[in-house]
Design a protein around this motif. Structure first.
Motif, PDB file in Angstrom:
ATOM      1  N   PRO A  45       0.810  -1.233   0.000  1.00 59.97           N
ATOM      2  CA  PRO A  45       0.000   0.000   0.000  1.00 59.97           C
ATOM      3  C   PRO A  45       0.838   1.275   0.000  1.00 59.97           C
ATOM      4  CG  PRO A  45      -0.692  -1.466   1.776  1.00 59.97           C
ATOM      5  CD  PRO A  45       0.537  -2.054   1.199  1.00 59.97           C
ATOM      6  N   ALA A  48       1.461   1.820  -3.567  1.00 60.61           N
ATOM      7  CA  ALA A  48       0.222   2.235  -4.247  1.00 60.61           C
ATOM      8  C   ALA A  48      -0.190   3.650  -3.860  1.00 60.61           C
ATOM      9  CB  ALA A  48      -0.897   1.257  -3.908  1.00 60.61           C
ATOM     10  N   TRP A 177       0.875   6.976   5.962  1.00 65.86           N
ATOM     11  CA  TRP A 177       0.006   8.156   5.878  1.00 65.86           C
ATOM     12  C   TRP A 177       0.727   9.325   5.234  1.00 65.86           C
ATOM     13  CZ3 TRP A 177      -4.963   7.457   6.187  1.00 65.86           C
ATOM     14  CH2 TRP A 177      -5.444   6.369   6.905  1.00 65.86           C
ATOM     15  N   LEU A 180       0.468   8.659   1.539  1.00 63.18           N
ATOM     16  CA  LEU A 180      -0.912   8.863   1.069  1.00 63.18           C
ATOM     17  C   LEU A 180      -1.158  10.354   0.846  1.00 63.18           C
ATOM     18  CD1 LEU A 180      -3.375   6.644   3.125  1.00 63.18           C
ATOM     19  CD2 LEU A 180      -3.324   6.888   0.649  1.00 63.18           C
ATOM     20  N   TYR A 181      -0.745  11.148   1.814  1.00 60.33           N
ATOM     21  CA  TYR A 181      -0.928  12.613   1.739  1.00 60.33           C
ATOM     22  C   TYR A 181      -0.141  13.185   0.557  1.00 60.33           C
ATOM     23  CZ  TYR A 181      -1.184  17.436   3.499  1.00 60.33           C
ATOM     24  OH  TYR A 181      -1.421  18.780   3.637  1.00 60.33           O
ATOM     25  N   ILE A 184      -1.798  12.348  -2.919  1.00 58.63           N
ATOM     26  CA  ILE A 184      -2.988  13.077  -3.350  1.00 58.63           C
ATOM     27  C   ILE A 184      -2.760  14.591  -3.338  1.00 58.63           C
ATOM     28  CG2 ILE A 184      -4.011  13.081  -1.018  1.00 58.63           C
ATOM     29  CD1 ILE A 184      -6.106  12.610  -4.123  1.00 58.63           C
ATOM     30  N   SER A 233      -2.054  -4.673  -2.389  1.00 61.75           N
ATOM     31  CA  SER A 233      -2.736  -3.367  -2.331  1.00 61.75           C
ATOM     32  C   SER A 233      -3.795  -3.246  -3.419  1.00 61.75           C
ATOM     33  CB  SER A 233      -1.729  -2.228  -2.453  1.00 61.75           C
ATOM     34  OG  SER A 233      -1.070  -2.288  -3.684  1.00 61.75           O
ATOM     35  N   SER A 237      -7.441  -2.380  -2.382  1.00 52.12           N
ATOM     36  CA  SER A 237      -8.097  -1.162  -2.858  1.00 52.12           C
ATOM     37  C   SER A 237      -9.467  -1.479  -3.454  1.00 52.12           C
ATOM     38  CB  SER A 237      -7.219  -0.439  -3.881  1.00 52.12           C
ATOM     39  OG  SER A 237      -7.145  -1.195  -5.067  1.00 52.12           O
ATOM     40  N   SER A 240     -11.822  -2.525  -0.009  1.00 53.50           N
ATOM     41  CA  SER A 240     -11.834  -1.711   1.214  1.00 53.50           C
ATOM     42  C   SER A 240     -12.612  -0.421   0.992  1.00 53.50           C
ATOM     43  CB  SER A 240     -10.412  -1.368   1.651  1.00 53.50           C
ATOM     44  OG  SER A 240      -9.659  -2.536   1.778  1.00 53.50           O
ATOM     45  N   ARG A 241     -13.075   0.165   2.088  1.00 54.86           N
ATOM     46  CA  ARG A 241     -13.861   1.396   2.000  1.00 54.86           C
ATOM     47  C   ARG A 241     -13.123   2.595   2.584  1.00 54.86           C
ATOM     48  NH1 ARG A 241     -18.480   2.316  -0.606  1.00 54.86           N
ATOM     49  NH2 ARG A 241     -19.285   3.512   1.159  1.00 54.86           N
ATOM     50  N   SER A 242     -11.904   2.378   3.042  1.00 49.19           N
ATOM     51  CA  SER A 242     -11.120   3.502   3.566  1.00 49.19           C
ATOM     52  C   SER A 242      -9.646   3.143   3.456  1.00 49.19           C
ATOM     53  CB  SER A 242     -11.480   3.785   5.024  1.00 49.19           C
ATOM     54  OG  SER A 242     -11.039   2.719   5.832  1.00 49.19           O
ATOM     55  N   ALA A 243      -8.794   4.155   3.611  1.00 43.59           N
ATOM     56  CA  ALA A 243      -7.352   3.918   3.485  1.00 43.59           C
ATOM     57  C   ALA A 243      -6.821   3.095   4.655  1.00 43.59           C
ATOM     58  CB  ALA A 243      -6.616   5.246   3.394  1.00 43.59           C
ATOM     59  N   SER A 244      -7.390   3.318   5.846  1.00 42.46           N
ATOM     60  CA  SER A 244      -6.909   2.542   6.993  1.00 42.46           C
ATOM     61  C   SER A 244      -7.310   1.076   6.832  1.00 42.46           C
ATOM     62  CB  SER A 244      -7.429   3.113   8.310  1.00 42.46           C
ATOM     63  OG  SER A 244      -8.808   3.309   8.231  1.00 42.46           O
ATOM     64  N   ALA A 246      -7.723  -0.346   3.986  1.00 43.28           N
ATOM     65  CA  ALA A 246      -6.917  -0.880   2.880  1.00 43.28           C
ATOM     66  C   ALA A 246      -5.580  -1.420   3.382  1.00 43.28           C
ATOM     67  CB  ALA A 246      -6.689   0.199   1.823  1.00 43.28           C
TER      68      ALA A 246
END
Lengths: 292, 249
Positions: A45, A48, A177, A180-181, A184, A233, A237, A240-244, A246
């Motif tokens: 992840p 990803a 995290w 991820l930040y 995006i 991942s 992806s 899952s419904r959220s990044a945590s 995932a």
């Protein structure tokens, strides 16, 4: 969400069963494959999160290169190192191309170009090193580098593999995290974290990927690493419904696949890496179909 | 708080993309609209103010501190919503609540954070706030990033075409959010549609062909002679109002 919890619970029960069965034959196998699954399940992840898929090509080839060149260089120089030192040297040498690629891309180089150059360079040099090692009667067998030898590790080798896998797991979780930040909202990543925090984030990425690939190449083989870096991942992806969620799902999927692969490999007398990759591929196809 | 732009030249893609000769002074709070034709330098100006484009000449001062070409320093004062950010879809199922929480953690803000109510204030429903970004419409994603920029607790808010993916009704609603925020902060908005925010606008900056054409109160900048220089025959007068065709107003 309720369905997801039921599925997660079922996978967790399956993981426990899959852990226990080979544990009765050789506890080390269950522990090794679990740690490998955990390490790649967390690294995937991170890759990803910033679409750093080029690393899934560069890192295993760097591992292959280092594991081909380092033993040959030692043999040619007449140096004999114990397994621990050899293992560490392979991990360090293999980390160099990975770190360079991360640096080049963070400075604006094209990831396609960097991946192409590094993969081509690593593959050609590794093959030449393998040829020379055969002539010298030295080096790590090609079959080990391709398919890995997770069932033939000595306790000392297994201990080193465990340490590396745990280091990769810890690095991946700690930088997830941040990446991820950055993935995006890269402008925010330049504006708000300090330079030190950004440097630690990038260094964590290198440690995460380098440890799981160059550090574990003798246990997993470099072919399986491509699947382990990408598929957990991708599967996560899709379900899952959220990044945590995932991250948790990716770890669980990778862990379950590694242990299921071990069980099936033992039952059918097959190499675990091939079976693990096949299981992951089937899960990815299932996840795609269920999402569509 | 005062933002001062002094004789800057800003480079993008290896060449100078924007020159501002002289000095522009913007006081907080207030709403500043950055307008001009496509490729005129609006985005470059906002990127420069965020320290994200290289300022090769001149200074950008926030209360005397030069933030030019220094995103880390600019980040102390500035929040920034890039153009077309709604088109960015993460590979993993990141939710708006997770993103906003992550943003606040990155800013080092842990007290008094209520992502759900902040998202609701820009029209993101509770169910959308808990859904992965890739499952939301571009308009909802744009609202999420508007919330990130406006509620970052920074004195200067830079919004690059923040209403581009929003439907007409939503534009009016979000214009009110932006206008409301400009009562406490200095907000700079680049837009092709200045009418929506005109009543709340304190200053207009007009850029074209990589140069500052004019800046000042809207009445001084939105004059026929000035606009005609920039837009030429695209400018028409109708019922006592000036209109610019091809999407520019």
């Amino acid at each position: 969400m309720t369905n997801n919890r039921v599925i997660t619970g079922a996978i967790a029960a399956l993981v426990a069963a899959l852990f226990v069965l080979p544990f009765r034959i050789n506890p080390m196998w269950s522990i090794e494959l679990s740690l490998i699954g955990l390490a790649f399940g967390a690294t995937s992840p991170v890759i990803a999160s910033r679409r750093l898929y080029y690393l899934a090509a560069v890192a295993p080839h760097s591992a292959f290169l280092a594991a081909s060149v380092v033993p040959l260089a030692l043999a040619l120089s007449g140096l004999y190192l114990g397994y621990g030192a050899l293992y560490t040297l392979i991990a360090l040498v293999g980390s160099i191309p990975i770190a360079l690629s991360v640096l080049a891309i963070s400075r604006g180089s094209s990831s396609d170009l960097v991946a192409t150059l590094l993969v081509a360079g690593a593959a050609s040099v590794a093959i030449l090193a393998q040829f020379a090692a055969n002539m010298e009667g030295a080096g790590i067998p090609l079959s080990t580098l391709i398919a890995g030898d997770p069932l033939f590790l000595t306790p000392k080798e297994a201990a080193l593999t465990s340490i590396v896998a745990l280091a990769s797991l810890a690095a991946s979780i700690s930088v997830y995290w941040y990446h991820l930040y950055t993935g995006i909202y890269p402008e925010g990543s330049l504006l708000y974290p300090s330079k030190l925090r950004r440097a630690l984030g990038e260094a964590g990425l290198v440690v995460s990927v380098a440890a799981s690939t160059t550090g574990l190449v003798l246990a997993t083989g470099f072919i399986l690493q491509h699947a382990l870096l990408l598929l957990p991942s991708i599967i996560a992806s899709r379900i899952s419904r959220s990044a945590s969620e995932a991250m948790r799902t990716s770890i669980l999927v990778s862990l379950a696949s590694s242990l299921a692969g071990l069980n099936i490999a033992l039952a059918l007398d097959l190499p675990p890496s091939g079976v693990i990759a096949l299981i992951l591929l089937m899960l990815a196809l299932l996840a795609s179909v269920s999402r569509d | 708080m005062e933002l001062r732009i002094e004789n800057i030249a800003v480079a993008r893609g290896g060449s100078i993309a924007l020159r501002i000769d002289g000095e522009v002074r913007l006081a907080s709070p207030g709403l500043v609209q950055v307008i001009g034709p496509n490729g005129g330098g609006k985005t470059t100006l906002l990127l420069a103010l965020a320290g994200l484009a290289k300022t090769v000449r001149g200074r950008i001062l926030v209360d005397g501190i030069n933030i030019a070409s220094d995103p880390e320093k600019a980040g102390r004062f500035v929040s920034f919503m890039p153009q077309d950010i709604w088109s960015r879809v993460p590979q993993l199922p990141l939710t708006p609540i997770e993103l906003l929480t992550l943003h606040y953690k990155t800013l080092g803000i842990v007290e008094g954070v209520e992502p759900e109510s902040l998202l609701e204030s820009v029209g993101v429903s509770r169910s959308a706030a808990r859904s992965p970004l890739h499952m939301l419409s571009p308009g909802v994603r744009q609202r999420v990033f508007l919330a990130i920029a406006v509620f970052s607790r920074k004195p200067i808010v830079l919004l690059d075409e923040p209403l581009s993916a929003i439907d007409p009704e939503g534009r009016v609603e979000l214009s009110r959010v932006i206008a409301g925020a400009s009562r406490d902060n200095l907000i700079l908005v680049s837009s092709h549609d200045p009418e929506l925010l005109l009543d709340s606008t304190s200053t207009i900056i007009l850029v074209a062909s990589g140069r500052l054409v004019a800046w000042g109160p809207s009445g001084e900048v939105l004059r026929e002679d000035i606009l005609e220089r920039v837009y030429g025959e695209l400018l028409t007068a109708y019922a006592g109002h000036l209109h610019i065709t091809e999407g520019h107003h």
